[in-house]
Design an enzyme around this catalytic site. Structure first.
Site, PDB file in Angstrom:
ATOM      1  N   HIS A  55       9.197 118.634 -37.996  1.00  0.00           N
ATOM      2  CA  HIS A  55       9.540 117.631 -37.026  1.00  0.00           C
ATOM      3  C   HIS A  55      10.449 118.696 -35.714  1.00  0.00           C
ATOM      4  O   HIS A  55      11.072 119.815 -36.819  1.00  0.00           O
ATOM      5  CB  HIS A  55      10.307 116.729 -36.587  1.00  0.00           C
ATOM      6  CG  HIS A  55       9.512 115.654 -37.117  1.00  0.00           C
ATOM      7  ND1 HIS A  55       9.786 115.353 -39.157  1.00  0.00           N
ATOM      8  CD2 HIS A  55       8.995 114.426 -36.985  1.00  0.00           C
ATOM      9  CE1 HIS A  55       9.025 114.785 -38.794  1.00  0.00           C
ATOM     10  NE2 HIS A  55       8.217 113.549 -38.003  1.00  0.00           N
ATOM     11  N   ASP A  96      13.438 118.445 -36.751  1.00  0.00           N
ATOM     12  CA  ASP A  96      14.360 118.739 -37.845  1.00  0.00           C
ATOM     13  C   ASP A  96      14.782 120.305 -38.157  1.00  0.00           C
ATOM     14  O   ASP A  96      15.846 120.119 -38.967  1.00  0.00           O
ATOM     15  CB  ASP A  96      13.672 118.673 -39.239  1.00  0.00           C
ATOM     16  CG  ASP A  96      12.461 117.199 -39.185  1.00  0.00           C
ATOM     17  OD1 ASP A  96      12.789 116.910 -38.792  1.00  0.00           O
ATOM     18  OD2 ASP A  96      10.964 118.148 -39.380  1.00  0.00           O
ATOM     19  N   GLU A 101      -1.706 109.303 -37.223  1.00  0.00           N
ATOM     20  CA  GLU A 101      -1.096 109.026 -38.233  1.00  0.00           C
ATOM     21  C   GLU A 101      -0.788 107.685 -38.280  1.00  0.00           C
ATOM     22  O   GLU A 101       0.715 107.262 -37.593  1.00  0.00           O
ATOM     23  CB  GLU A 101       0.774 109.641 -38.811  1.00  0.00           C
ATOM     24  CG  GLU A 101       0.809 109.599 -39.870  1.00  0.00           C
ATOM     25  CD  GLU A 101       2.192 110.544 -40.943  1.00  0.00           C
ATOM     26  OE1 GLU A 101       2.089 110.828 -40.315  1.00  0.00           O
ATOM     27  OE2 GLU A 101       3.172 109.284 -41.123  1.00  0.00           O
ATOM     28  N   GLU A 104      -1.221 108.449 -44.572  1.00  0.00           N
ATOM     29  CA  GLU A 104      -0.054 108.762 -45.848  1.00  0.00           C
ATOM     30  C   GLU A 104       0.267 106.672 -46.128  1.00  0.00           C
ATOM     31  O   GLU A 104      -0.011 106.088 -46.186  1.00  0.00           O
ATOM     32  CB  GLU A 104       1.270 108.472 -45.282  1.00  0.00           C
ATOM     33  CG  GLU A 104       2.845 108.630 -45.619  1.00  0.00           C
ATOM     34  CD  GLU A 104       3.601 108.633 -44.850  1.00  0.00           C
ATOM     35  OE1 GLU A 104       4.067 109.086 -43.901  1.00  0.00           O
ATOM     36  OE2 GLU A 104       5.251 107.824 -45.364  1.00  0.00           O
ATOM     37  N   HIS A 142       2.186 104.312 -46.404  1.00  0.00           N
ATOM     38  CA  HIS A 142       2.292 103.436 -44.599  1.00  0.00           C
ATOM     39  C   HIS A 142       0.620 102.239 -45.233  1.00  0.00           C
ATOM     40  O   HIS A 142       0.147 100.879 -44.396  1.00  0.00           O
ATOM     41  CB  HIS A 142       1.486 104.441 -43.189  1.00  0.00           C
ATOM     42  CG  HIS A 142       2.669 105.358 -42.739  1.00  0.00           C
ATOM     43  ND1 HIS A 142       2.363 105.892 -42.025  1.00  0.00           N
ATOM     44  CD2 HIS A 142       3.803 105.275 -43.650  1.00  0.00           C
ATOM     45  CE1 HIS A 142       3.332 106.599 -42.204  1.00  0.00           C
ATOM     46  NE2 HIS A 142       4.405 106.207 -43.071  1.00  0.00           N
ATOM     47  N   ASP A 196      -0.650 112.172 -45.642  1.00  0.00           N
ATOM     48  CA  ASP A 196       1.130 112.545 -46.817  1.00  0.00           C
ATOM     49  C   ASP A 196       1.333 111.680 -47.818  1.00  0.00           C
ATOM     50  O   ASP A 196       0.695 110.623 -47.875  1.00  0.00           O
ATOM     51  CB  ASP A 196       1.906 111.526 -45.506  1.00  0.00           C
ATOM     52  CG  ASP A 196       1.836 112.507 -43.910  1.00  0.00           C
ATOM     53  OD1 ASP A 196       1.823 113.074 -44.608  1.00  0.00           O
ATOM     54  OD2 ASP A 196       3.053 111.721 -43.360  1.00  0.00           O
ATOM     55  N   ASP A 201       8.983 101.355 -45.973  1.00  0.00           N
ATOM     56  CA  ASP A 201       8.414 103.054 -46.520  1.00  0.00           C
ATOM     57  C   ASP A 201       9.294 103.581 -47.092  1.00  0.00           C
ATOM     58  O   ASP A 201      10.375 104.333 -46.810  1.00  0.00           O
ATOM     59  CB  ASP A 201       8.265 103.635 -44.631  1.00  0.00           C
ATOM     60  CG  ASP A 201       7.544 104.290 -44.614  1.00  0.00           C
ATOM     61  OD1 ASP A 201       6.538 104.811 -45.977  1.00  0.00           O
ATOM     62  OD2 ASP A 201       7.150 105.378 -43.866  1.00  0.00           O
ATOM     63  N   ASP A 259       9.267 105.785 -49.570  1.00  0.00           N
ATOM     64  CA  ASP A 259       8.354 107.525 -49.018  1.00  0.00           C
ATOM     65  C   ASP A 259       8.235 107.668 -51.152  1.00  0.00           C
ATOM     66  O   ASP A 259       9.577 108.866 -50.803  1.00  0.00           O
ATOM     67  CB  ASP A 259       9.805 108.539 -47.934  1.00  0.00           C
ATOM     68  CG  ASP A 259       8.666 107.763 -46.558  1.00  0.00           C
ATOM     69  OD1 ASP A 259       7.638 107.403 -46.840  1.00  0.00           O
ATOM     70  OD2 ASP A 259       9.368 108.392 -45.972  1.00  0.00           O
ATOM     71  N   ASP A 270       5.068 114.453 -47.557  1.00  0.00           N
ATOM     72  CA  ASP A 270       5.753 113.564 -46.990  1.00  0.00           C
ATOM     73  C   ASP A 270       6.966 112.127 -47.694  1.00  0.00           C
ATOM     74  O   ASP A 270       6.932 111.078 -48.189  1.00  0.00           O
ATOM     75  CB  ASP A 270       5.306 112.054 -45.625  1.00  0.00           C
ATOM     76  CG  ASP A 270       6.213 111.518 -45.065  1.00  0.00           C
ATOM     77  OD1 ASP A 270       7.733 111.962 -44.746  1.00  0.00           O
ATOM     78  OD2 ASP A 270       5.469 111.410 -43.612  1.00  0.00           O
TER      79      ASP A 270
HETATM   80  C1  XLS Z   1       7.186 107.881 -40.880  1.00  0.00           C
HETATM   81  C2  XLS Z   1       6.205 109.079 -40.675  1.00  0.00           C
HETATM   82  C3  XLS Z   1       6.747 110.367 -40.062  1.00  0.00           C
HETATM   83  C4  XLS Z   1       5.869 110.933 -39.589  1.00  0.00           C
HETATM   84  C5  XLS Z   1       6.099 112.656 -38.932  1.00  0.00           C
HETATM   85  O1  XLS Z   1       6.990 106.720 -41.532  1.00  0.00           O
HETATM   86  O2  XLS Z   1       5.801 109.340 -42.302  1.00  0.00           O
HETATM   87  O3  XLS Z   1       7.387 110.911 -41.535  1.00  0.00           O
HETATM   88  O4  XLS Z   1       4.555 111.827 -41.144  1.00  0.00           O
HETATM   89  O5  XLS Z   1       5.882 112.437 -38.169  1.00  0.00           O
HETATM   90 NI    NI Z   2       4.051 110.664 -43.002  1.00  0.00          NI
HETATM   91 NI    NI Z   3       5.907 107.164 -43.358  1.00  0.00          NI
END
Ligand code: XLS
Ligand code: NI
Ligand code: NI
Length: 439
Positions: free
Chosen positions: A101, A104, A232, A268, A271, A296, A307, A309, A339
């Site tokens: 991003h 970041d 996404e 993702e 998600h 992702d 989430d 992750d 991700d």
């Molecule tokens: C958040 C998203 C984010 C996107 C990029 O849940 O996964 O990380 O991949 O903005």
């Molecule tokens: Ni993501």
């Molecule tokens: Ni995410």
């Protein structure tokens, strides 16, 4: 620049017997799987935000993670040190890509102009690191959700000034992604959703979102950005209801606003599960609609509804995912972007390596199992047979559009013998296990 990850060598493949925590057990980049190497199939990517800015803080506690590259009083020096560390890390793992991003990689300034200036400075610095390095950019994106101005969304904000600020941020992030040779550009609808319909004009928000994306398409064309644009999907978090809920909602949106030729989706895993789907359901739906763009690569926790992750280590899921990806002819410009974040308790720098190794190995196992399954066509044949009634007779007439309700009624009134066959789900699940376990 001195070495950041002291004592950590370049990670290499040692095979499944290895007990070396800093070696691949299954991911062998040069091993050929069909006509492509594992490296070419998997196109891994490191997510700068989780791996290089994650602190382990959660709603109940502060940071547990301090990184050696975070010790700089000047935010620009820190941003450079972070990127330098990232390049060493990515190179040591032999990963070809990273994703970022805008916020970041560079700090936000006091004004938009200052933010643009900082981002450009770090982009130039990154370009320097890329010279003579094999590391490339899979995708870039703009963070349109962290700053308080985005409290009510960005492209769906009720405030046009916020909308304009978001547009300016996307413009700059897209330029920087192009300068760094990014192969895709991602739109994740950070706060594009709503908390309550009592204060929301969903129709206007949705139209505005489409206008925003049309502007992005126009600008990408104008500057000659050749990367794939991706949306996404995510159903909730941070908002109660995110507009890009899942692949099906995104498809309906893209088609309604004639954006379907310009966008694909970045799926993702976590998600998908938040939306009440499996990861492979979302990949499958995207594939059969020609919009599977990138992934992702992470996983959620079945017992938690948010989430998380986590790094993807479930080989059952990676196999089913790779099955879809192989059937898609690969991810093309897309890749498998981690991700994913290490758990709060996994605060050492060693954990960062081990987490990526675990994810890469899990996808290597999945790739091999899925490839064999497609090669032997065991599942494909079962499916073909299951639908064979559509290859001849009345089924073929249905598929060819030759019959209507009247003709079908006539056919049915003759009472042909209806004979269903077993779906054999349990046998098929056992077959899948055989392919995974012989790895
Ligand atoms: C958040 C998203 C984010 C996107 C990029 O849940 O996964 O990380 O991949 O903005
Ligand atoms: Ni993501
Ligand atoms: Ni995410």
């Amino acid at each position: 620049m001195s070495e950041v990850f002291m004592g950590i060598p370049k990670i290499s493949y040692e095979g499944r017997q290895s007990r070396n925590p800093l070696a691949f057990k299954y991911y062998n980049p040069s091993e050929m799987i069909g006509d492509k190497s594992m490296e070419e199939h998997l196109r891994f990517s490191v997510a700068i935000w989780h791996t290089f800015t994650g602190t382990g803080s959660d709603p109940f506690g502060s940071a547990t993670i301090t990184r050696s590259w975070d010790n700089y009083p000047d935010p620009i020096d820190q941003a450079k040190a972070r990127m330098t560390a990232a390049f060493e890390f990515i190179t040591k793992l032999g990963i070809p890509y990273f994703c970022f991003h805008d916020r970041d990689i560079a700090p936000e300034g006091k004004t938009l102009a200052e933010s643009h200036k900082y981002l450009q400075e770090i982009a130039d610095y990154t370009k320097g690191l890329m010279k003579g390095s094999p590391v490339k950019v899979l995708w870039g994106t703009a963070n349109l959700f962290s700053h308080p101005r985005y409290v009510h969304g960005a492209a769906t904000s009720p405030n046009a000034d916020v909308y304009a600020h978001a547009a300016a941020q996307v413009k700059k992030a897209m330029e920087v992604t192009q300068q760094l040779g990014g192969e895709n550009y991602v739109f994740w609808g950070g706060r594009e959703g709503y908390e309550t319909l009592l204060n929301t004009n969903m129709e206007l928000e949705s139209d505005n979102m489409a206008r925003f994306l049309h502007m992005a398409v126009d600008y990408a064309r104008e500057i000659g950005f050749k990367g794939q644009l991706l949306i996404e999907p995510k159903p909730k978090e941070p908002t109660k209801h995110q507009y890009d809920f899942d692949v099906a909602s995104v498809l309906a949106f893209l088609r309604k606003y004639s954006l379907d030729k310009d966008f694909k989706v970045n799926i993702e895993a976590n998600h998908a599960t938040l939306a009440g789907h499996t990861f492979n359901h979302e990949l499958h739906l995207a594939r059969i609609n020609g919009v599977l763009g990138s992934v992702d690569a992470n996983q959620g926790d079945e017992l938690l509804g948010w989430d998380t992750d986590q790094f993807p280590t479930n080989v059952y899921t990676t196999t089913l995912a790779m099955y879809e990806i192989l059937k898609n002819g690969g991810l093309h410009r897309g890749g498998l972007n981690f991700d994913a974040k290490v758990r709060r308790g996994s605060f050492s720098e060693l954990d960062l390596f081990q987490a990526h190794i675990a994810g890469m190995d899990a996808f290597a196992v999945g790739l091999k199992a899925a490839f064999s399954l497609l090669e032997t066509r065991e599942l494909e044949e079962v499916i073909e047979l299951r639908y064979s009634s559509y290859s001849s007779g009345i089924g073929k007439d249905i598929v060819d559009g030759k019959v209507g309700l009247r003709a079908l009624e006539q056919y049915a009134l003759a009472e042909p013998l209806i004979k269903n066959t077993s779906g054999q789900q349990e046998r098929l699940e056992a077959i899948l296990n055989q392919y995974i376990l012989r790895g």
